[in-house]
Every structure is written in structure tokens, then in C-alpha cells.
Design a protein around this motif. Sequence first.
Motif, mmCIF file in Angstrom:
data_model
loop_
_atom_site.group_PDB
_atom_site.id
_atom_site.type_symbol
_atom_site.label_atom_id
_atom_site.label_comp_id
_atom_site.label_asym_id
_atom_site.label_seq_id
_atom_site.Cartn_x
_atom_site.Cartn_y
_atom_site.Cartn_z
ATOM 1 N N GLN A 1 0.822 -1.209 0.000
ATOM 2 C CA GLN A 1 0.000 0.000 0.000
ATOM 3 C C GLN A 1 0.857 1.261 0.000
ATOM 4 N N LEU B 1 -4.975 -7.516 -5.776
ATOM 5 C CA LEU B 1 -4.703 -8.611 -4.845
ATOM 6 C C LEU B 1 -4.628 -8.212 -3.363
ATOM 7 N N LEU C 1 -7.069 -10.081 -0.855
ATOM 8 C CA LEU C 1 -6.561 -10.978 0.189
ATOM 9 C C LEU C 1 -7.074 -10.529 1.556
ATOM 10 N N PHE D 1 -21.527 -1.340 -6.530
ATOM 11 C CA PHE D 1 -21.163 -0.953 -5.170
ATOM 12 C C PHE D 1 -22.370 -0.967 -4.245
ATOM 13 N N GLN E 1 -22.187 -3.153 -0.898
ATOM 14 C CA GLN E 1 -21.600 -2.227 0.054
ATOM 15 C C GLN E 1 -21.482 -2.829 1.464
ATOM 16 N N ILE F 1 -18.653 -5.300 1.617
ATOM 17 C CA ILE F 1 -17.337 -4.676 1.611
ATOM 18 C C ILE F 1 -17.013 -4.157 3.003
ATOM 19 N N THR F 2 -18.001 -3.507 3.583
ATOM 20 C CA THR F 2 -17.799 -2.973 4.923
ATOM 21 C C THR F 2 -17.432 -4.077 5.901
ATOM 22 N N MET G 1 -13.955 -5.354 5.143
ATOM 23 C CA MET G 1 -12.907 -4.470 5.642
ATOM 24 C C MET G 1 -12.689 -4.709 7.120
ATOM 25 N N LEU G 2 -13.795 -4.788 7.815
ATOM 26 C CA LEU G 2 -13.725 -4.925 9.258
ATOM 27 C C LEU G 2 -13.180 -6.292 9.643
ATOM 28 N N VAL H 1 -9.856 -6.963 11.988
ATOM 29 C CA VAL H 1 -9.893 -7.492 13.348
ATOM 30 C C VAL H 1 -9.091 -8.787 13.412
ATOM 31 N N ILE I 1 -21.896 6.321 -0.374
ATOM 32 C CA ILE I 1 -21.410 5.360 -1.354
ATOM 33 C C ILE I 1 -20.913 6.064 -2.611
ATOM 34 N N ALA J 1 -17.600 4.971 -4.751
ATOM 35 C CA ALA J 1 -17.702 4.101 -5.919
ATOM 36 C C ALA J 1 -17.263 4.801 -7.205
ATOM 37 N N VAL K 1 -16.853 4.922 6.862
ATOM 38 C CA VAL K 1 -17.307 3.540 7.005
ATOM 39 C C VAL K 1 -16.383 2.763 7.938
ATOM 40 N N ALA L 1 -17.625 1.249 11.467
ATOM 41 C CA ALA L 1 -17.453 -0.166 11.800
ATOM 42 C C ALA L 1 -16.767 -0.293 13.153
ATOM 43 N N LEU M 1 -3.007 4.906 6.569
ATOM 44 C CA LEU M 1 -3.257 4.495 5.182
ATOM 45 C C LEU M 1 -3.682 5.681 4.328
ATOM 46 N N TRP N 1 -1.937 6.949 0.927
ATOM 47 C CA TRP N 1 -2.707 6.995 -0.319
ATOM 48 C C TRP N 1 -2.758 8.411 -0.874
#
Lengths: 277, 311
Positions: free
Chosen positions: A114, A150, A154, A259, A263, A266-267, A270-271, A275, B127, B131, B192, B196, B238, B242
Motif C-alpha cells: 500500500q 490482490l 486478500l 457498489f 456495500q 465490503i464494509t 474491511m472490518l 480485526v 457510497i 464508488a 465507514v 465499523a 493508510l 494513499w
Amino acid sequence: MRTSTTGRVGQYAALLAYLVFLAFPFLWLLSVAFKSPRELGSLHPTWIPRDPTLDNFRQAFDEQPLLRAAGNSLLAALGAALIAVLIATPLAYVMARRRSLLARAATGWVVVSQAFPLVLVIIPLFLVLKNLRLIDSLFGLVLLYVVWALPFALWMLVGYVRAVPEELEQAAAVDGAGRLRTLVSVTAPLLAPGIVATALFAFITAWNEFFFALVLLKTPEKQTLPVVLTHFIGAEGVADLGPLAAAAFLATLPSLVVFALIQRRITSGMLAGAVKS
Amino acid sequence: MTSLTATKRSTRGAPRAERGRGAVDRGAWFLVLPALIPILVLSVGPLLYGILLAFTDAQSGRTRSTQWIGGLNFQDLLHDTLFWESFRIGLVWAVGVTVPQFLLALGLALLLDEDLRLRWLARALAIVPWAMPEVVVGVMWRLVYNPDAGVLNETLRDLGLGDGRDWLAGLSTALPAVIVVGVWAGMPQTTVALLAGLQNTPRELHEAAAMDGAGAWRRFRTVTWPALRPVALAITALNFIWNFNSFALVYVLTSGGPGGRTRLPMLFAYEEAFRYGQFGYAAAMGCVMVAVISVLLAVFLAGRLKGGDEA
């Protein structure tokens, strides 16, 4: 939780401000896309087009090969999404289930990748792909998109694998199922929704990508939608606003739809990836 | 390289320990290779190659073969005031975007965590920027900022706040103008992530604190923030990276202009490499960018992790 009335009013005022900030550029894009040339030329622009027209869309298709560009984007994005998921899922499985050096190295790569400015990767790739005659080819672009998608794929998938209880696999093993059998008949079905979400995310990433496409694709016939969009903006920065807005709106629709569909996943992905178990 | 040796070691040493855990054993390489090869060939390899290139005089379209020139590129970079100016702009941009982005996203996340009526709309709207292709975000804001037909100037005119200006072309307004776009574009993702994190904090803690008579600010400081910190740190770090490395947004908005006022390091390196063909020099820029980012990040994370629970 109890909140005082003034507190509530303040909260709603803040929320409203956020809504305006988030919405107004997009609403403006829509407004411009449907305005007639005459209205666009007037010195006092209005929010709502007085006589909405589709002329801008027609003109956009006339000016630039939008359909072909969309086809190229679709091909690149689909290819990238499929390959990325196919090769990422097994690795993600190993990363999630094992604390080996390899799993740790892969995790490290996901994080470190990243931080690198793309220019440091694209110059050597440009040279290599040039020697392989893969410059100016969608296939070359797909390869780049796979690797580019990727890390996040991943990340998401590791989270999804961890969400599948290991006991289920152990139970299958006790019942005499082999490793591969367990993977295919027990783990894979439970992972399927997560894999689909990851694929769709990789799709959007590739559909929206600009830098690699800009550098790699030189022939106009091969360019993807984001690159073709910039052709609407002239060399001097002068743009035909109506068709530009219309084309921009069209380019967004697919990823917006996809999306919206995924959505939530994805959320949670991500979480889940974030974790540590 | 490390990954390769890792493969060997883990496949050799693991089977006994792993057996019966339902985990993959000897066959791990078979699951790992399909992803490992592309990663090594298309990511790790080019990265190392790119670092090597920084020590050469590689140029595009030249017949003479490339020479190893040691640290000459870096020496030149040291004296390249344009590069350091773009580096400064990159840092201003990255901080200027990341900080407001985080604060606004935190505010929105806290609001969305409350039981408010228009919550669904905000979630749906969030969103859109996420997106959208960056190119479209750039195009869209060009329409907003347009000196004649843009909504921003028209609104300002309606409010009697001057006759409007060409925001993206003004020497002093261009950078702030693109920073606003950067904040807009990255806010949803941050929101988001924070949301979370918020929903992971135990409700009971909040309620207990409220019962004890803790005000909103105290509840935030003693309950919400400690739980949110790991997520907040990760997303901020991050975002900073970015943003510092971003390209498409500013390329579409200003192409680095006016007069280089918004020329981020990535735009500079891109021009150097693909407009002027200076591959070696551009690669050296990339190396400097990585080095400085890593140092800044190490300092940031070391400073923040100390004294707190770790991420």
C-alpha cells in the motif's frame, strides 16, 4: 441513549450539512448532463435544467468512442476480477488458517504494497511489458490489475475465511473427508458470498483505474473509459461541459450499481480483515 | 525472496504440527503458488527492478545501452528545487486532505451511529464518492469549480460574495481547491471504517457511563475513543500514504498547474518518466518518496502506539 433537544437539533443540522456536502457535486453533474447547450452557455446557471435534453449523451457518443471504451473497461475489469479471486482465495485460506512464515510474509506484503508509489512499479513493468510486446494490450493491463487488486482482495478474503469456524472443517476431517474434499464441500460454499463480494470489489477497482491504463494504452481503440473521459477535456483544459458531464455520469453508473449491491459486504469484509482473531 | 524461502520452510516443517487441525499441510504450496508467482513477477520483482533503475541512466527510446551511474540521480535530485517544491506540495496536500478527512469522517460516523432519521440517506450518499472513478470525481468538481457555468461561483454570486473566480487556475486557490476535492473523495471510506469501529464498541459501556452521569464529551473520551483508536490510527496512516501517492484526481483537475502549484510528486514523476522519458531519474524520485513516507510513518506509529493498547 438520551440526548437533549438542543443536542438533537445540532445533530440534525450537522447531518444536513454533511448531506449537502456529499450530494451537491453529484447533483450538479446530473444537472449539467441534462442541460441544453444554450442553457449551459448562459451566465447564470440554474440547478434544475429548464428544458432537459439527452443531446449531451448523443453528442458524447459522437465525439468519443464511448461504447468501445466501455467494452475495453468491461473486459479488463472482468478479467482482473476473475483471475484475482481465483488465485487469491487459496492464498487467503492459507494466510487465515496458518501462522507460518509464508502467511506472515504475505500479510506483510499486503500492508507494504500500500505504501509504494505506483510510479516505482510502473516504470520497470513498462520496460518488461514492452519487451514482451504487451504494451498497448488489454491483456497486459489485466495482469497489472490482478496484482493491483490482490492486496485488498486478500485482506477481505482472509476475513471471510476466519469467519468460517475451523471446527466445521475439523468435524469433516473426523468424518473422514480429505483436505481437498473438506475445502470444496464444506468451506467453499460458506465462503462463496464473500468471494463474490471480493470479485465485485476487484471489478470496481479495475473499472475505475486510471494511472496504469493511461501509461500502458496508447492506441485510442484500446483505451479504457477513464482514459477516454479525459479526452473530453482539451489540451488547454477547455471542455465541452455537457457531453463531458454526460459521459462522466455514464462511466460511474456500473460501479455505482455494483457498489450499492455489495456495500454491506465490503464494509464487513474491511472490518473482518482488520480485526485480528 | 523472503516469501520463497518461507514457502520451503513452512512446507517442510509444518505437517506434524498441523495434522488434525483441519488446516492445510504439505499441499500448501499448491494453494499458494497461483498467487505467489504473479505477486513476485508483477509486484515484488518490478519494485526491486525499479530501485535498481534509480541507480542507472535509463531513458525511454534510446539506442545506447543503459549505464550504472551510482548515486548520481539522487545527487541531482538533491539539487532539483522543482522536485522538493513538489515534495512540499505533496506533504501539504497529504496533511491537508488527511486531517480534515478524518475529523469530518469521525463526525459523520458518530452521527450515523446515533438513531437519526436521515441516517439511511447519508449512508446511501456516502457510497457515491467511494464508488466513483477518480477521473469522474475530477471531472465533476471541474464542473463545480467552473468559473462561468459552475455552481460554486453562482452560489457565491447569489450570496453577494464577490463575482467568483477561476478556483483551479488561481495561484493561491488551486491547492486549497483540490484539497477540498480530496477530502470529499476519501471521506466515505474513512467514515465507514470508523463506523465499523464504533459499532464494535460495547453498548453496555456507553450506557454504564451515561448512568454514571458522564457527559457526551466524557463518554467520547473515556469509552468511544479508546475503542476506536486502533481503527482510527490504521485508517489515518493508510489515508496519508494513499493521499501522498495520489495521481488521477489532481491530474484531471489541474494537471499540476497553475505554474506547478498542485504538482504532486506522483505527477512530477509521471511527467519525468513518460513525457520526458527519464526512467532512471523518475525511479529515483519514487525511491525518495518511499523512504520519506516510511520514516514519517514509523515516527507517527511509534509515537502513537506508545502508552496505548496496540492495534
